[in-house]
Design an enzyme around this catalytic site. Structure first.
Site, PDB file in Angstrom:
ATOM      1  CD  GLN A 183      -3.223   0.826   0.279  1.00 46.08           C
ATOM      2  OE1 GLN A 183      -3.451  -0.351  -0.231  1.00 46.08           O
ATOM      3  NE2 GLN A 183      -3.482   1.884  -0.249  1.00 46.08           N
ATOM      4  CB  VAL A 224      -3.215   5.589  -4.072  1.00 45.30           C
ATOM      5  CG1 VAL A 224      -2.816   4.321  -3.149  1.00 45.30           C
ATOM      6  CG2 VAL A 224      -3.052   5.708  -5.336  1.00 45.30           C
ATOM      7  CB  SER A 228      -5.821   0.807   2.299  1.00 46.34           C
ATOM      8  OG  SER A 228      -6.448  -0.031   1.435  1.00 46.34           O
ATOM      9  CG  HIS A 261      -7.723  -3.051  -0.849  1.00 49.02           C
ATOM     10  ND1 HIS A 261      -8.184  -4.137  -1.543  1.00 49.02           N
ATOM     11  CD2 HIS A 261      -7.965  -1.952  -1.613  1.00 49.02           C
ATOM     12  CE1 HIS A 261      -8.983  -3.748  -2.418  1.00 49.02           C
ATOM     13  NE2 HIS A 261      -8.849  -2.307  -2.519  1.00 49.02           N
ATOM     14  CG  ASP A 314      -9.667  -2.909  -5.957  1.00 44.93           C
ATOM     15  OD1 ASP A 314     -10.755  -2.463  -5.275  1.00 44.93           O
ATOM     16  OD2 ASP A 314      -8.533  -2.871  -5.663  1.00 44.93           O
ATOM     17  CD  GLU A 316     -11.414   3.568  -5.207  1.00 39.95           C
ATOM     18  OE1 GLU A 316     -11.601   2.633  -4.687  1.00 39.95           O
ATOM     19  OE2 GLU A 316     -10.331   4.564  -5.235  1.00 39.95           O
ATOM     20  CG  HIS A 354     -12.917  -0.273  -2.998  1.00 39.86           C
ATOM     21  ND1 HIS A 354     -11.348  -0.407  -2.732  1.00 39.86           N
ATOM     22  CD2 HIS A 354     -13.441  -0.344  -1.923  1.00 39.86           C
ATOM     23  CE1 HIS A 354     -11.342  -0.422  -1.291  1.00 39.86           C
ATOM     24  NE2 HIS A 354     -12.444  -0.389  -0.871  1.00 39.86           N
TER      25      HIS A 354
HETATM   26 ZN    ZN Z   1     -10.109  -1.134  -3.975  1.00 41.90          ZN
END
Ligand code: ZN
Length: 358
Positions: free
Chosen positions: A236, A265, A271, A273, A280, A328, A331
């Site tokens: 990341q 980002v 994040s 993630h 994603d 997004e 996402h």
């Molecule tokens: Zn994402």
């Protein structure tokens, strides 16, 4: 012809320094102004040693005072917003790197970051391909669960909205954890990753609903590609730095690039993630992670159906001012079926959900 005076030489070298890169430019401007001011004063006071000495010591005092109060040197975050000392330090090396970048390096970096949005990885997994792995993984989990107590994870995929009691949601529920620029991942946050296939990893508590979603998609003739859901902290950070570099090469200052990158980002540590709760998703016919995915058959199917399997479109269009992340459509964040249903039917982002309920 007169030789250039000391004044002129200083000014010229300051201008040269300022032209090097955007960071130097910001530094050179106030220095240049100070130089003009001092040279005028010196000319005015020429011949009077006592006055010059007083002025010199005054200037020295001022310089020392400034070095303590200017955020660049102290890491005071209020004056520069979110930038801290470490990041500014980095900007100097980034700025130096930028100066030596070639056209090829620039285009290589561009293609590496562009079109991959917040993922930054080209590896993707066809839903049909990973279903077998997911099934095997979940069968194993089920076996383990049957040996202990059943947590009742088998919910009705079409949870009845009227049956959802907002009071039943708890801020301590791992599925509802709010992660964004204001709410970093807690240092003691614990989770176990399930390795579905290769780099494809996510929180192991998500795999069951993920399997159900992919099965439903396949049934509806929707062909999805999953892009590595879990991302390590290092990865990341790497992505974030790349994005900053890219913007700086486009002529932005470090501060501008940082703020721009923070919209595209997620800041490392902020994040979803990094805790394996975000996915994603794209499709074979539209591989770029950009707004266009929303208009594909697959993008529309996901937006309409993901809540039934516990996922929400985390950064929707029109709510950018709340999420502070651009739209997004690829996402998806796991929050559990009940919360996803509640949020979708009430048109709430995770931020609004927290604001309303906790
Ligand atoms: Zn994402």
């Amino acid at each position: 012809m007169d030789r250039p005076t000391l004044d002129e030489r200083i000014r010229k070298s300051l201008i040269r320094f300022g032209k090097k890169n955007p960071f130097c430019y910001r530094l050179a401007l106030p220095l240049l102004a100070a130089e003009v001011f001092v040279s005028r004063l010196v000319r005015h006071l020429k011949g009077s040693t006592a006055k010059l000495c007083m002025l010199g010591s005054g200037a020295l005092f001022f310089a020392v005072f400034c070095s303590f109060s200017f955020p660049l040197f102290t890491g005071n975050q209020t004056a520069l917003g979110i930038i801290d000392f470490g990041e500014l330090d980095e900007s100097v090396s980034l700025a130096a790197e930028e100066a030596s970048a070639t056209e090829e390096e620039l285009s290589a970096l561009q293609s590496e970051v562009e079109g991959q949005g917040d993922a930054g990885v080209s590896e993707s997994f066809r839903a049909e391909e990973i279903l077998a792995e997911l099934l095997a993984h979940n069968a194993e989990l089920e076996q383990e669960a049957s040996e202990t107590t059943d947590e009742g994870t088998d919910r009705d995929p079409d949870a009845k909205p009227e049956e959802i009691d907002p009071a039943s949601f708890s801020p301590d529920d791992w599925r509802l954890i709010l992660i964004n620029k204001q709410h970093f991942i807690p240092a003691d946050y614990e989770f176990s990753l399930a390795v579905i296939k290769g780099n494809l990893q996510c929180d192991e508590r998500v795999t069951k609903d993920l399997q159900r979603m992919l099965e439903a998609a396949v049934e509806d003739g929707i062909r999805l590609d999953i892009i590595s859901p879990y991302r390590s902290d290092d990865h990341q950070e790497e992505l974030f730095e790349k994005k900053i570099k890219l913007y700086m090469k486009g002529g932005m200052s470090y501060l501008e690039a940082y703020q721009e990158a923070a919209q595209a980002v997620t800041i490392p540590g902020a994040s979803e993630h990094q805790v394996g709760l975000a996915l994603d998703i794209t499709c074979a016919t539209y591989r770029q992670l950009n707004e266009g995915f929303a208009d594909t058959k697959e993008g529309k199917w996901l937006a309409e159906n993901c809540y039934k399997y516990g996922f929400i479109l985390r950064y929707p269009k029109g709510k950018e001012y709340i999420t502070t992340i651009e739209f997004e459509p690829w996402h998806f964040r796991y929050v559990g079926v009940e919360a996803a249903t509640y949020m979708t039917l009430n048109d709430l982002t995770l931020e609004e959900f927290w604001e309303e309920l906790f």
